[in-house]
Design a protein around this motif. Structure first.
Motif, PDB file in Angstrom:
ATOM      1  N   ALA A 169      15.046  14.560  14.119  1.00  0.00           N
ATOM      2  CA  ALA A 169      15.376  13.309  13.434  1.00  0.00           C
ATOM      3  C   ALA A 169      14.149  12.719  12.754  1.00  0.00           C
ATOM      4  O   ALA A 169      14.247  12.144  11.659  1.00  0.00           O
ATOM      5  N   THR A 170      12.974  12.867  13.365  1.00  0.00           N
ATOM      6  CA  THR A 170      11.744  12.391  12.736  1.00  0.00           C
ATOM      7  C   THR A 170      11.478  13.144  11.442  1.00  0.00           C
ATOM      8  O   THR A 170      11.118  12.547  10.420  1.00  0.00           O
ATOM      9  N   SER A 171      11.668  14.452  11.475  1.00  0.00           N
ATOM     10  CA  SER A 171      11.470  15.258  10.266  1.00  0.00           C
ATOM     11  C   SER A 171      12.443  14.847   9.168  1.00  0.00           C
ATOM     12  O   SER A 171      12.069  14.744   7.993  1.00  0.00           O
ATOM     13  N   ALA A 172      13.680  14.615   9.546  1.00  0.00           N
ATOM     14  CA  ALA A 172      14.669  14.182   8.555  1.00  0.00           C
ATOM     15  C   ALA A 172      14.285  12.824   7.975  1.00  0.00           C
ATOM     16  O   ALA A 172      14.396  12.598   6.764  1.00  0.00           O
ATOM     17  N   ALA A 173      13.815  11.915   8.825  1.00  0.00           N
ATOM     18  CA  ALA A 173      13.433  10.586   8.357  1.00  0.00           C
ATOM     19  C   ALA A 173      12.266  10.666   7.377  1.00  0.00           C
ATOM     20  O   ALA A 173      12.265   9.998   6.333  1.00  0.00           O
ATOM     21  N   MET A 174      11.265  11.482   7.695  1.00  0.00           N
ATOM     22  CA  MET A 174      10.108  11.620   6.812  1.00  0.00           C
ATOM     23  C   MET A 174      10.529  12.201   5.462  1.00  0.00           C
ATOM     24  O   MET A 174      10.074  11.765   4.401  1.00  0.00           O
ATOM     25  N   THR A 175      11.410  13.187   5.497  1.00  0.00           N
ATOM     26  CA  THR A 175      11.846  13.845   4.262  1.00  0.00           C
ATOM     27  C   THR A 175      12.672  12.897   3.399  1.00  0.00           C
ATOM     28  O   THR A 175      12.463  12.791   2.183  1.00  0.00           O
TER      29      THR A 175
ATOM     30  N   HIS B 210      10.491  10.230   1.883  1.00  0.00           N
ATOM     31  CA  HIS B 210       9.730  10.730   0.731  1.00  0.00           C
ATOM     32  C   HIS B 210      10.623  10.794  -0.504  1.00  0.00           C
ATOM     33  O   HIS B 210      10.209  10.400  -1.605  1.00  0.00           O
ATOM     34  N   TRP B 211      11.856  11.265  -0.326  1.00  0.00           N
ATOM     35  CA  TRP B 211      12.789  11.288  -1.470  1.00  0.00           C
ATOM     36  C   TRP B 211      12.998   9.874  -2.013  1.00  0.00           C
ATOM     37  O   TRP B 211      12.901   9.646  -3.229  1.00  0.00           O
ATOM     38  N   SER B 212      13.244   8.917  -1.118  1.00  0.00           N
ATOM     39  CA  SER B 212      13.535   7.564  -1.582  1.00  0.00           C
ATOM     40  C   SER B 212      12.304   6.910  -2.216  1.00  0.00           C
ATOM     41  O   SER B 212      12.420   6.151  -3.178  1.00  0.00           O
ATOM     42  N   ALA B 213      11.118   7.210  -1.695  1.00  0.00           N
ATOM     43  CA  ALA B 213       9.891   6.573  -2.183  1.00  0.00           C
ATOM     44  C   ALA B 213       9.436   7.139  -3.515  1.00  0.00           C
ATOM     45  O   ALA B 213       8.631   6.506  -4.219  1.00  0.00           O
ATOM     46  N   THR B 214       9.965   8.297  -3.897  1.00  0.00           N
ATOM     47  CA  THR B 214       9.547   8.908  -5.161  1.00  0.00           C
ATOM     48  C   THR B 214      10.656   8.883  -6.203  1.00  0.00           C
ATOM     49  O   THR B 214      10.652   9.675  -7.141  1.00  0.00           O
ATOM     50  N   GLY B 215      11.613   7.991  -6.005  1.00  0.00           N
ATOM     51  CA  GLY B 215      12.623   7.839  -7.053  1.00  0.00           C
ATOM     52  C   GLY B 215      14.005   7.539  -6.555  1.00  0.00           C
ATOM     53  O   GLY B 215      14.692   6.665  -7.077  1.00  0.00           O
TER      54      GLY B 215
END
Length: 261
Positions: free
Chosen positions: A243-249, A252-257
């Motif tokens: 779940a941590t890996s999913a949250a980080m990924t 990152h998607w949301s923070a870059t667009g």
């Protein structure tokens, strides 16, 4: 097979208990107030909802879910605490439980395959831990992902997964598929040998794949990937929780667009 969608909402405790026993085998168990709140908020059909403390449940609705308070008031039927406890495997502290109609597989597959997508699909490759899978579904719903797909034997609609997802299965498309059945789109798979995710922009129509907690990506899914992506990690730290890996990924998607609507 019973069809919960065609069952009228019960009005008396006896009718509610009878409906529960009739429908429980085919319906989705919603464990606790928050699971019911989210399911109703995102359009789930709930043929029966029980509580051992209706006053307390509606007080929670007043405080935390005013938008669905009227719907919850119409659904919740109070039964004795011992009756409630006998109907659910793990009584929730809020003393609320409900049964919901599972969304159709055809409808979920249509949502997953529809293009152009405006948010990624998260793929859990042969996950093992039911709670982790539920936590990922909760995250995906929060980020507005198109859906969560599992491969392998884990049922993403298992009651423990739904409990971990807090009823947010109804806010995104959740299905179990084979690798061959995965929807189209640019495929990014997390792998320690991949390119640092911080150097990449993940497209909105991406498939974001995470390997199992024990063995990582399967050879079949790894071969399907267009890009291998690595999360930043201190040397000698072996891995992150799924779940941590999913949250980080997803972050990152949301923070870059990409962003939740």
């Amino acid at each position: 097979m019973n069809d919960p969608a065609r069952t009228p909402a019960p009005e008396s405790p006896a009718d509610a208990v009878s409906a529960w026993r009739r429908l429980a085998g085919d319906a989705v168990l919603l464990d606790g107030f928050h699971a019911l709140k989210h399911a109703v908020r995102f359009g789930a059909e709930v043929p029966v909802a029980l509580t051992a403390d209706r006053t307390g449940a509606l007080a929670l609705a007043d405080e935390l879910a005013a938008d669905v308070r009227a719907a919850l008031a119409a659904l919740l039927v109070e039964v004795p605490r011992e009756t409630y406890a006998a109907l659910v495997p793990r009584p929730h502290p809020t003393a609320v439980a409900a049964l919901a109609v599972r969304p159709s597989r055809a409808g979920n597959l249509e949502k997953l395959a529809h293009t152009p997508r405006t948010a990624p699909v998260v793929v859990l490759d042969n996950p093992r831990n039911l709670g982790n899978a539920g936590a990922v579904i909760r995250l995906a719903a929060g980020f507005g992902a198109t859906g969560v797909v599992t491969t392998g034997t884990l049922d993403p609609w298992h009651p423990t997964v739904v409990r971990g997802g807090a009823g947010l299965h109804f806010a995104t498309a959740v299905e179990r598929l084979t690798v061959e059945e995965l929807p189209p789109g640019p495929f990014f798979a997390l792998d320690p040998e991949g390119e640092d995710i911080r150097a990449l922009k993940l497209p909105d129509d991406a498939l974001l794949a995470l390997g199992s907690e024990r063995s990582g990506l399967s050879a079949e899914l790894r071969a399907r990937a267009d890009h291998l992506v690595a999360l930043p990690m201190r040397p000698q730290v072996s891995s992150y929780n799924l779940a941590t890996s999913a949250a980080m990924t997803l972050y990152h998607w949301s923070a870059t667009g990409g962003a939740p609507s």
